[in-house]
Design a protein around this motif. Sequence first.
Motif, PDB file in Angstrom:
ATOM      1  N   GLN A  11     104.956 -17.382  55.178  1.00 49.09           N
ATOM      2  CA  GLN A  11     104.208 -17.048  53.734  1.00 49.09           C
ATOM      3  C   GLN A  11     103.093 -17.831  53.109  1.00 49.09           C
ATOM      4  O   GLN A  11     102.589 -17.387  52.228  1.00 49.09           O
ATOM      5  CB  GLN A  11     105.318 -17.016  52.819  1.00 49.09           C
ATOM      6  CG  GLN A  11     106.475 -16.050  52.944  1.00 49.09           C
ATOM      7  CD  GLN A  11     107.332 -16.196  51.851  1.00 49.09           C
ATOM      8  OE1 GLN A  11     107.993 -17.146  51.463  1.00 49.09           O
ATOM      9  NE2 GLN A  11     107.720 -14.978  51.072  1.00 49.09           N
ATOM     10  N   GLU A  27     105.508 -14.988  48.025  1.00 47.42           N
ATOM     11  CA  GLU A  27     104.153 -15.097  48.396  1.00 47.42           C
ATOM     12  C   GLU A  27     103.649 -14.039  49.509  1.00 47.42           C
ATOM     13  O   GLU A  27     104.929 -13.622  50.240  1.00 47.42           O
ATOM     14  CB  GLU A  27     103.924 -16.365  49.073  1.00 47.42           C
ATOM     15  CG  GLU A  27     104.177 -17.614  48.114  1.00 47.42           C
ATOM     16  CD  GLU A  27     103.046 -17.624  46.888  1.00 47.42           C
ATOM     17  OE1 GLU A  27     101.921 -17.209  47.227  1.00 47.42           O
ATOM     18  OE2 GLU A  27     103.643 -17.983  45.896  1.00 47.42           O
ATOM     19  N   PRO A  28     102.763 -13.865  49.518  1.00 47.45           N
ATOM     20  CA  PRO A  28     102.294 -12.596  50.512  1.00 47.45           C
ATOM     21  C   PRO A  28     102.454 -13.149  51.853  1.00 47.45           C
ATOM     22  O   PRO A  28     102.133 -14.280  52.281  1.00 47.45           O
ATOM     23  CB  PRO A  28     101.103 -12.068  50.321  1.00 47.45           C
ATOM     24  CG  PRO A  28     100.372 -13.046  49.296  1.00 47.45           C
ATOM     25  CD  PRO A  28     101.668 -13.877  48.574  1.00 47.45           C
ATOM     26  N   THR A  29     102.832 -12.252  52.905  1.00 44.16           N
ATOM     27  CA  THR A  29     102.893 -12.817  54.413  1.00 44.16           C
ATOM     28  C   THR A  29     101.643 -12.831  54.929  1.00 44.16           C
ATOM     29  O   THR A  29     100.945 -12.013  54.502  1.00 44.16           O
ATOM     30  CB  THR A  29     104.253 -11.974  54.953  1.00 44.16           C
ATOM     31  OG1 THR A  29     103.829 -10.680  54.943  1.00 44.16           O
ATOM     32  CG2 THR A  29     105.520 -12.329  54.270  1.00 44.16           C
ATOM     33  N   LYS A  92     108.306  -7.862  56.976  1.00 44.45           N
ATOM     34  CA  LYS A  92     107.417  -7.300  56.014  1.00 44.45           C
ATOM     35  C   LYS A  92     106.144  -6.929  56.458  1.00 44.45           C
ATOM     36  O   LYS A  92     105.359  -7.843  56.736  1.00 44.45           O
ATOM     37  CB  LYS A  92     107.455  -8.405  54.674  1.00 44.45           C
ATOM     38  CG  LYS A  92     106.999  -7.957  53.623  1.00 44.45           C
ATOM     39  CD  LYS A  92     107.146  -9.212  52.781  1.00 44.45           C
ATOM     40  CE  LYS A  92     106.753  -8.886  51.213  1.00 44.45           C
ATOM     41  NZ  LYS A  92     106.972 -10.162  50.410  1.00 44.45           N
ATOM     42  N   SER A  93     105.823  -5.602  55.993  1.00 42.13           N
ATOM     43  CA  SER A  93     104.679  -5.069  56.553  1.00 42.13           C
ATOM     44  C   SER A  93     104.291  -5.172  57.813  1.00 42.13           C
ATOM     45  O   SER A  93     103.033  -5.181  58.341  1.00 42.13           O
ATOM     46  CB  SER A  93     103.460  -5.570  55.807  1.00 42.13           C
ATOM     47  OG  SER A  93     103.614  -5.621  54.219  1.00 42.13           O
TER      48      SER A  93
END
Length: 123
Positions: A11, A27-29, A92-93
């Motif tokens: 993250q 948080e964005p990865t 994730k994504s």
Amino acid sequence: KILSDLIFFVQKVSEDKSTVSPLDLEEPTDLARQKVVQEQGIVDIALDILRVPFDSSKHAAAIQVEDIILPEYKPYHYTLQLCYRLIKQVIKSNPYCSRYLSERPGTVDFMQAQLGYQLKTAD
């Protein structure tokens, strides 16, 4: 501690890690870091850790999945939550990793069996 550090790594956490729970972090990865974790086999290790407490062929004191929420198994419970959180952050994504997990024999069935035991499986 290692699982928490891996979650923070994926993250890209820059703040003081002692004030943030790895289970609550949103948080964005970082795709490059997701890829590193996947390529190093860390997702496979996390999946193996998820199975160990319940595998009677590995040790005689296997836990029943419904018992994991009992107070005496709190360390196991927290470790499993961290494993699921790490897996969530890596997929994730990341369609490649999501597909990899879904194609790994028995993984989806095993995870579905753990739904409802506060392990953050559904996340």
